[in-house]
Design an enzyme around this catalytic site. Structure first.
Site, mmCIF file in Angstrom:
data_model
loop_
_atom_site.group_PDB
_atom_site.id
_atom_site.type_symbol
_atom_site.label_atom_id
_atom_site.label_comp_id
_atom_site.label_asym_id
_atom_site.label_seq_id
_atom_site.Cartn_x
_atom_site.Cartn_y
_atom_site.Cartn_z
ATOM 1 C CG HIS A 158 -1.928 0.958 1.275
ATOM 2 N ND1 HIS A 158 -3.214 0.965 1.955
ATOM 3 C CD2 HIS A 158 -2.080 2.411 0.720
ATOM 4 C CE1 HIS A 158 -3.844 2.053 1.831
ATOM 5 N NE2 HIS A 158 -3.127 2.883 0.973
ATOM 6 C CD GLU A 200 -4.507 -3.109 0.841
ATOM 7 O OE1 GLU A 200 -5.114 -4.138 1.436
ATOM 8 O OE2 GLU A 200 -3.742 -2.200 1.852
ATOM 9 C CG HIS A 236 -8.149 -2.334 9.092
ATOM 10 N ND1 HIS A 236 -7.133 -1.444 8.308
ATOM 11 C CD2 HIS A 236 -8.249 -1.714 10.399
ATOM 12 C CE1 HIS A 236 -6.824 -0.437 9.117
ATOM 13 N NE2 HIS A 236 -7.470 -0.647 10.283
#
Length: 243
Positions: free
Chosen positions: A43, A70, A190
């Protein structure tokens, strides 16, 4: 079996704290795969505080399983994804200033924009996933963008787990069923951890993939990376009974 994609951002955070190349992010990506991870997630953020754009270019050629990128779809990110052509791109609504992801997309408010971005990525043969919460209408609209998958934001599940796992998982089961009805592939991520992952996977066994970084890298400080990946995969293998 649900696939485990290891997010290696925290490894880059440690490296960046001192400069240089220790730990070697590329080597860790290769090791995660050698130890059984079925994918690598990165990410990159505009400030480069962990994974850098240059890291993504370095990692792509050495990944043998899957690369999931991401990020917030600003122009620089879109350009990166089109050049790298990862197996999957996950669109998150994070502004450049946030510390970590804290919510899914408001798809209704961003439907036109997300639809255009999804179409652009799919025209480049890149599987596209949209990061969402558990609102059922939001998931229905995510399907209308043409996305291949949605990724459920599991932060609230992790926060509520200790107060009652049945109540914590309930909205996620409904959200997962909605995605399944709509023909969307289902990812999740998450704050999933060794504490809450097995129960989550047992209740929604048709999830395709979970992306886990922070908790897994923290556990690796105690157990070692190879054993930790095996422990997370064991959580995903428990009680896989269709609901």
């Amino acid at each position: 079996m649900i696939k485990l994609s290891v997010n290696i951002n925290k490894v880059a955070t440690i490296r960046n704290a001192r400069g240089g190349n220790i730990p070697d992010v590329k080597q860790v990506a290769k090791d995660c795969e050698a130890f059984g991870a079925q994918g690598i997630t990165v990410h990159p953020r505009p400030d480069g505080r962990h994974i850098r754009y240059s890291d993504v270019y370095d990692i792509k050629p050495i990944i043998k399983t899957e690369l999931n990128i991401e990020g917030y779809p600003e122009p620089k990110f879109i350009d990166l994804v089109k050049k790298i052509r990862p197996n999957q791109v996950t669109l998150v609504p994070d502004s450049p200033t946030v510390l970590t992801s804290c919510e899914g997309w408001d798809v209704k408010a961003n439907l036109s924009r997300l639809s255009e971005i999804v179409e652009e990525f799919k025209s480049n043969n890149i599987r596209t996933s949209i990061f969402v919460g558990t609102d059922l209408q939001n998931i229905e609209l995510a399907a209308k963008t043409g996305a291949d998958r949605v990724e459920l934001y599991t932060g609230p599940y992790a926060s509520d787990f200790a107060n009652g796992k049945e109540a914590a998982i309930a909205p996620y089961i409904e959200a997962a069923r909605q995605a399944k009805r709509l023909g969307l592939g289902l990812n999740a991520g998450h704050d999933l951890s060794l504490v809450n992952l097995a129960y989550f996977a047992s209740q929604i066994p048709w999830i395709v993939e979970v992306s886990i970084g922070h908790a897994l890298i923290c556990d690796a400080l105690y157990y070692g990376l190879e054993k930790t990946i095996a422990m997370y995969k064991a959580c995903l293998a428990e009680n896989l009974v269709e609901k």
